[in-house]
Design a protein around this motif. Structure first.
Motif, mmCIF file in Angstrom:
data_model
loop_
_atom_site.group_PDB
_atom_site.id
_atom_site.type_symbol
_atom_site.label_atom_id
_atom_site.label_comp_id
_atom_site.label_asym_id
_atom_site.label_seq_id
_atom_site.Cartn_x
_atom_site.Cartn_y
_atom_site.Cartn_z
ATOM 1 N N ARG A 35 64.827 48.004 31.019
ATOM 2 C CA ARG A 35 64.163 48.115 32.324
ATOM 3 C C ARG A 35 62.907 47.241 32.361
ATOM 4 O O ARG A 35 62.769 46.379 33.220
ATOM 5 C CB ARG A 35 63.792 49.588 32.601
ATOM 6 N N GLN A 39 62.689 43.497 34.193
ATOM 7 C CA GLN A 39 61.818 43.422 35.375
ATOM 8 C C GLN A 39 60.719 42.379 35.170
ATOM 9 O O GLN A 39 60.318 41.686 36.111
ATOM 10 C CB GLN A 39 61.242 44.800 35.717
ATOM 11 N N GLU A 74 56.811 29.133 33.987
ATOM 12 C CA GLU A 74 57.277 30.447 34.467
ATOM 13 C C GLU A 74 58.795 30.553 34.325
ATOM 14 O O GLU A 74 59.317 31.603 33.919
ATOM 15 C CB GLU A 74 56.829 30.672 35.918
ATOM 16 N N LYS A 105 63.486 46.163 39.869
ATOM 17 C CA LYS A 105 62.274 45.734 40.564
ATOM 18 C C LYS A 105 61.775 44.397 40.013
ATOM 19 O O LYS A 105 62.228 43.930 38.973
ATOM 20 C CB LYS A 105 61.199 46.790 40.366
ATOM 21 N N SER A 108 55.273 43.512 42.452
ATOM 22 C CA SER A 108 54.827 43.595 43.853
ATOM 23 C C SER A 108 54.047 42.355 44.293
ATOM 24 O O SER A 108 54.137 41.934 45.441
ATOM 25 C CB SER A 108 53.930 44.832 44.010
ATOM 26 N N ASP A 128 47.356 35.416 37.171
ATOM 27 C CA ASP A 128 47.537 35.111 35.752
ATOM 28 C C ASP A 128 46.491 35.818 34.914
ATOM 29 O O ASP A 128 46.771 36.215 33.783
ATOM 30 C CB ASP A 128 47.527 33.600 35.520
ATOM 31 N N ASN A 134 47.477 42.260 30.804
ATOM 32 C CA ASN A 134 48.633 43.138 30.600
ATOM 33 C C ASN A 134 49.470 42.687 29.392
ATOM 34 O O ASN A 134 50.053 43.503 28.681
ATOM 35 C CB ASN A 134 49.459 43.135 31.903
ATOM 36 N N MET A 196 48.962 45.137 40.963
ATOM 37 C CA MET A 196 49.931 44.551 40.046
ATOM 38 C C MET A 196 50.015 45.316 38.715
ATOM 39 O O MET A 196 51.063 45.381 38.087
ATOM 40 C CB MET A 196 49.431 43.127 39.781
ATOM 41 N N SER A 204 51.892 57.325 37.007
ATOM 42 C CA SER A 204 52.788 56.464 36.231
ATOM 43 C C SER A 204 53.792 57.312 35.439
ATOM 44 O O SER A 204 53.415 58.004 34.502
ATOM 45 C CB SER A 204 51.953 55.597 35.288
ATOM 46 N N VAL A 205 55.051 57.237 35.831
ATOM 47 C CA VAL A 205 56.041 58.123 35.208
ATOM 48 C C VAL A 205 56.406 57.696 33.785
ATOM 49 O O VAL A 205 56.807 58.523 32.973
ATOM 50 C CB VAL A 205 57.335 58.225 36.053
ATOM 51 N N HIS A 206 56.282 56.400 33.494
ATOM 52 C CA HIS A 206 56.772 55.923 32.196
ATOM 53 C C HIS A 206 55.712 55.799 31.109
ATOM 54 O O HIS A 206 56.047 55.643 29.940
ATOM 55 C CB HIS A 206 57.426 54.545 32.359
ATOM 56 N N LYS A 216 54.164 50.177 25.480
ATOM 57 C CA LYS A 216 52.884 49.924 26.115
ATOM 58 C C LYS A 216 51.803 50.274 25.112
ATOM 59 O O LYS A 216 51.884 51.298 24.440
ATOM 60 C CB LYS A 216 52.731 50.803 27.361
ATOM 61 N N ASN A 220 47.953 51.777 32.451
ATOM 62 C CA ASN A 220 47.719 50.967 33.651
ATOM 63 C C ASN A 220 46.241 50.988 34.058
ATOM 64 O O ASN A 220 45.672 49.946 34.394
ATOM 65 C CB ASN A 220 48.565 51.491 34.822
HETATM 66 N N1 FAQ Z 1 55.357 45.975 41.092
HETATM 67 O O1 FAQ Z 1 55.560 54.320 35.346
HETATM 68 P P1 FAQ Z 1 55.076 52.984 35.763
HETATM 69 C C1 FAQ Z 1 53.372 37.468 35.824
HETATM 70 C C2 FAQ Z 1 57.146 50.345 39.131
HETATM 71 S S1 FAQ Z 1 54.517 38.562 35.280
HETATM 72 C C3 FAQ Z 1 56.570 46.532 41.230
HETATM 73 O O2 FAQ Z 1 53.628 52.719 35.568
HETATM 74 P P2 FAQ Z 1 55.711 51.073 33.680
HETATM 75 C C4 FAQ Z 1 53.391 36.042 35.393
HETATM 76 C C5 FAQ Z 1 57.700 50.530 37.734
HETATM 77 O O3 FAQ Z 1 58.599 49.480 37.394
HETATM 78 C C6 FAQ Z 1 54.188 40.060 36.202
HETATM 79 N N2 FAQ Z 1 56.919 47.690 40.626
HETATM 80 O O4 FAQ Z 1 55.967 51.855 35.050
HETATM 81 C C7 FAQ Z 1 53.174 35.161 36.536
HETATM 82 C C8 FAQ Z 1 58.349 51.886 37.838
HETATM 83 O O5 FAQ Z 1 59.604 51.778 38.534
HETATM 84 P P3 FAQ Z 1 61.045 51.846 37.734
HETATM 85 C C9 FAQ Z 1 55.041 41.146 35.743
HETATM 86 C C10 FAQ Z 1 55.976 48.287 39.852
HETATM 87 O O6 FAQ Z 1 56.896 50.219 33.428
HETATM 88 C C11 FAQ Z 1 51.907 34.929 37.042
HETATM 89 C C12 FAQ Z 1 57.400 52.619 38.775
HETATM 90 O O7 FAQ Z 1 56.706 51.617 39.516
HETATM 91 N N3 FAQ Z 1 54.557 41.641 34.483
HETATM 92 O O8 FAQ Z 1 52.606 37.927 36.562
HETATM 93 C C13 FAQ Z 1 54.705 47.740 39.642
HETATM 94 O O9 FAQ Z 1 55.305 52.021 32.612
HETATM 95 C C14 FAQ Z 1 51.710 34.073 38.137
HETATM 96 C C15 FAQ Z 1 56.418 53.513 38.037
HETATM 97 O O10 FAQ Z 1 55.449 52.722 37.295
HETATM 98 C C16 FAQ Z 1 55.264 42.530 33.768
HETATM 99 O O11 FAQ Z 1 56.351 42.903 34.157
HETATM 100 C C17 FAQ Z 1 54.393 46.531 40.309
HETATM 101 N N4 FAQ Z 1 53.196 45.939 40.202
HETATM 102 O O12 FAQ Z 1 54.433 50.160 33.976
HETATM 103 C C18 FAQ Z 1 54.243 34.495 37.129
HETATM 104 C C19 FAQ Z 1 54.655 42.964 32.466
HETATM 105 N N5 FAQ Z 1 54.016 48.555 38.828
HETATM 106 O O13 FAQ Z 1 61.030 50.719 36.714
HETATM 107 C C20 FAQ Z 1 54.053 33.663 38.222
HETATM 108 C C21 FAQ Z 1 55.479 43.977 31.744
HETATM 109 C C22 FAQ Z 1 54.838 49.580 38.521
HETATM 110 O O14 FAQ Z 1 61.118 53.190 37.091
HETATM 111 C C23 FAQ Z 1 52.767 33.434 38.720
HETATM 112 N N6 FAQ Z 1 55.552 45.238 32.420
HETATM 113 N N7 FAQ Z 1 56.007 49.418 39.150
HETATM 114 O O15 FAQ Z 1 62.077 51.618 38.807
HETATM 115 C C24 FAQ Z 1 54.630 46.225 32.305
HETATM 116 O O16 FAQ Z 1 53.632 46.080 31.631
HETATM 117 C C25 FAQ Z 1 54.918 47.536 33.001
HETATM 118 O O17 FAQ Z 1 56.281 47.577 33.338
HETATM 119 C C26 FAQ Z 1 54.048 47.778 34.274
HETATM 120 C C27 FAQ Z 1 54.486 49.104 34.914
HETATM 121 C C28 FAQ Z 1 52.568 47.880 33.873
HETATM 122 C C29 FAQ Z 1 54.240 46.659 35.300
#
Ligand code: FAQ
Length: 311
Positions: A35, A39, A74, A105, A108, A128, A134, A196, A204-206, A216, A220
């Protein structure tokens, strides 16, 4: 026997050992990594679109070369992440299908429009900037392929952040109109950048399970505070105002206090109702469908070559 395997697994996590694709892992660990990593990959790929919008209109050759390189990075990040995710037993086609059907997802932040050149500055600086905050802890995440991918990704993100900040600096040292463009971009990207980093820890459920598994490393809210504390002084250097009247340094905590985030807006965007969700998805689905003949031709070519080698 599973219980025994689970104990061994937990002990390895406790010792900070990396878990590798062929190691035993609980099914939920596998699923939650699929997941998050998929994502994350989707976010990188969709994240190319807002900036792609400005490549043909970059104001100089130097700016164009830097922006092109950033958007190509990217694409690279998306591809390593898809590969890392495939090691967990999901195919790329399945991941694409999940993205295109809306089941998976993506961040956002990429559902907001890029209306002026200053948005290229604001995205690099803020988006960025938040991505680095993060992702640096993710270099230490427990799943080996994800952790290793993050090392290179973070190095590249840091070039992206500086590229954006330098655009902002140039605009802020320019004419009044240019400085206004920079302020306007900050006004529009500030709150979405805070969103973001995900919902509050309470929502935060996860987080709890992901922290236990060392997927993690920080929550957050911790990451959001770190991002704010880092970014406010950078806005001061630019001579720009953070669009938050409640933003104030708190001498007691040593952190900036900040105003209420509009979580309704966040969930609307996450559910597909942001300003550009439909446009972003259409661009991806069209690219996939219009590329079908290329994939078919590549497969046919590979098969022909393989047959020749056999003969
Ligand atoms: N947007 O329980 P949590 C970049 C969802 S890369 C949409 O807190 P988690 C580079 C979440 O999926 C940016 N959905 O979840 C770049 C969950 O739904 P689910 C991406 C969001 O996973 C720069 C629900 O809400 N980075 O920027 C968002 O523990 C410039 C509950 O949330 C990553 O993916 C959101 N903002 O924490 C490129 C980093 N936030 O899956 C181009 C890795 C939460 O159950 C230009 N990911 N949700 O359906 C992470 O660190 C984590 O997954 C979080 C969310 C912190 C994003």
């Amino acid at each position: 026997e599973v219980k025994n395997l689970e104990e061994i697994f937990e002990a390895r996590i406790a010792r900070d050992e990396k878990i590798e694709p062929k190691d035993w892992m609980p099914e939920k660990y596998r699923k939650t990594h699929i997941r998050q990593i998929s994502q994350h990959a989707h976010s990188e790929i969709i994240g190319m679109l807002p900036e792609g919008n400005w490549i043909t209109r970059a104001p100089s050759l130097r700016r164009k070369a830097a922006l092109l390189a950033k958007v190509q990075d990217e694409a690279g990040h998306g591809l390593y992440l898809y590969s890392a995710c495939e090691t967990l037993g999901i195919s790329r086609e399945e991941m694409y299908e999940q993205l295109h059907s809306g089941k998976a997802k993506y961040s956002s932040i990429f559902n907001y429009p890029t209306v002026t050149w200053a948005d290229m500055g604001a995205i690099g600086w803020l988006v960025d900037g938040a991505a680095i905050i993060n992702q640096v802890p993710l270099c230490n995440t427990s799943f080996g392929p994800y952790a290793r991918a993050m090392v290179r990704v973070c190095k590249e993100e840091s070039f992206h952040q500086r590229q954006g900040y330098e655009i902002m600096l140039t605009l802020c040292k320019g004419t009044d109109e240019q400085k206004e463009m920079a302020q306007d971009a900050l006004n529009r990207w500030w709150w979405p950048s805070l969103m973001m980093l995900g919902p509050t820890d309470a929502e935060s459920v996860h987080t709890e399970q992901s922290m236990k598994w060392k997927l993690k490393r920080k929550s957050n809210d911790e990451l959001r505070q770190q991002f704010i504390d880092q970014t406010v002084p950078q806005a001061d250097i630019l001579g720009l105002t953070i669009p938050d009247p409640d933003m104030k340094f708190n001498e007691e905590t040593g952190h900036y206090d900040f105003g209420e985030i509009d979580w309704d807006e966040f969930w609307q965007v996450v559910k597909g109702h942001g300003p550009c969700n439909k446009e972003r998805m259409k661009a991806r689905v069209d690219a996939w469908e219009n590329g079908e003949w290329v994939r078919d031709a590549a497969m046919a070519h590979a098969e022909k070559k393989a047959n020749k080698n056999v003969a």
